[in-house]
Design an enzyme around this catalytic site. Structure first.
Site, PDB file in Angstrom:
ATOM      1  N   HIS A  49      -0.849   8.552  -1.781  1.00 50.29           N
ATOM      2  CA  HIS A  49      -0.056   9.138  -0.901  1.00 50.29           C
ATOM      3  C   HIS A  49       1.343   9.232  -1.235  1.00 50.29           C
ATOM      4  O   HIS A  49       1.670   8.570  -2.323  1.00 50.29           O
ATOM      5  CB  HIS A  49      -0.037   8.157   0.309  1.00 50.29           C
ATOM      6  CG  HIS A  49       0.433   6.642   0.036  1.00 50.29           C
ATOM      7  ND1 HIS A  49       1.824   6.649  -0.038  1.00 50.29           N
ATOM      8  CD2 HIS A  49      -0.228   5.504  -0.265  1.00 50.29           C
ATOM      9  CE1 HIS A  49       2.021   5.178  -0.286  1.00 50.29           C
ATOM     10  NE2 HIS A  49       0.848   4.725  -0.332  1.00 50.29           N
ATOM     11  N   GLU A 109      -5.656  -0.171   1.270  1.00 49.29           N
ATOM     12  CA  GLU A 109      -4.878  -0.859   0.198  1.00 49.29           C
ATOM     13  C   GLU A 109      -5.391  -2.357  -0.038  1.00 49.29           C
ATOM     14  O   GLU A 109      -5.759  -2.810   1.160  1.00 49.29           O
ATOM     15  CB  GLU A 109      -3.297  -0.640   0.347  1.00 49.29           C
ATOM     16  CG  GLU A 109      -2.664  -1.300  -0.774  1.00 49.29           C
ATOM     17  CD  GLU A 109      -2.733  -0.818  -2.165  1.00 49.29           C
ATOM     18  OE1 GLU A 109      -3.983  -1.072  -2.498  1.00 49.29           O
ATOM     19  OE2 GLU A 109      -1.944  -0.222  -2.626  1.00 49.29           O
TER      20      GLU A 109
END
Length: 194
Positions: A18, A88
């Protein structure tokens, strides 16, 4: 090791970390905290779109976190399938802290070598990402995944058949593109941190 399903259409897994957030720019461990992209993170996500344009992906996946989903949208993949397997690494009590802050009480700490209280282990993260690897290999062709720094590093290690802690060898910056694939039947890194 898994052989390519179709040599005419190679099996590849394209990875996008990202764009930048306030915490990623500051080196703060960010897992469950759902931060937006910074303006420059949005700009780099749009730029990634031009690098991905024209590539045919059979499968496009994204982490459910806003920073990954928004990167996917800005890069032109608003229809990416959301999967919790790409979240994550869960940092537990270390969420929002920098490595230097953690090392004040745990000298030499790294996510790769030390536990995170109330967080995930490397084996936990690997189990999730092994499902992604299996799905991509079963689907064949090119797949694209939008996710996060540590999770993508573990994903690459698992693609290569390595233990999750070997992801420590693969630095990964925000808004970068990496490609995993094969050389004949051997899983390899084709491009990294570009």
């Amino acid at each position: 090791m898994t052989a390519e399903p179709d040599p005419a259409e190679p099996t590849e897994l394209w990875l996008v970390r990202h764009g930048a957030t306030e915490w990623s720019s500051a080196g703060r461990h960010t897992s469950v905290t759902d931060l937006p992209l910074l303006p420059d993170g949005e700009e780099t996500a749009v730029a990634l779109g031009s690098r991905l344009a024209g590539v045919d992906f059979r499968l496009v996946l994204t982490s459910p976190r806003r920073r990954a989903r928004h990167t996917a949208e800005l890069a032109g993949f608003s229809d990416a399938e959301v999967t919790d397997d790409l979240v994550e690494w869960g940092y537990g009590d270390y969420e929002g802290l920098t490595t230097l802050q953690i090392r004040e009480s745990v000298p030499g700490w790294t996510i790769w070598s030390h536990p995170s209280p109330n967080g995930e282990t490397g084996a936990d993260v690997a189990a999730r990402l092994d499902r992604v690897v299996a799905r991509v290999r079963a689907t064949g062709g090119r797949a694209l995944a939008f996710a996060h720094g540590h999770s993508l590093r573990v994903l690459a290690a698992r693609w290569l058949g390595l233990p999750p802690e070997d992801g420590r060898l693969l630095r990964l910056d925000t808004a970068t593109l990496s490609v995993l694939g094969y050389e004949r039947e051997t899983p390899v890194v084709l491009r990294w941190n570009a």
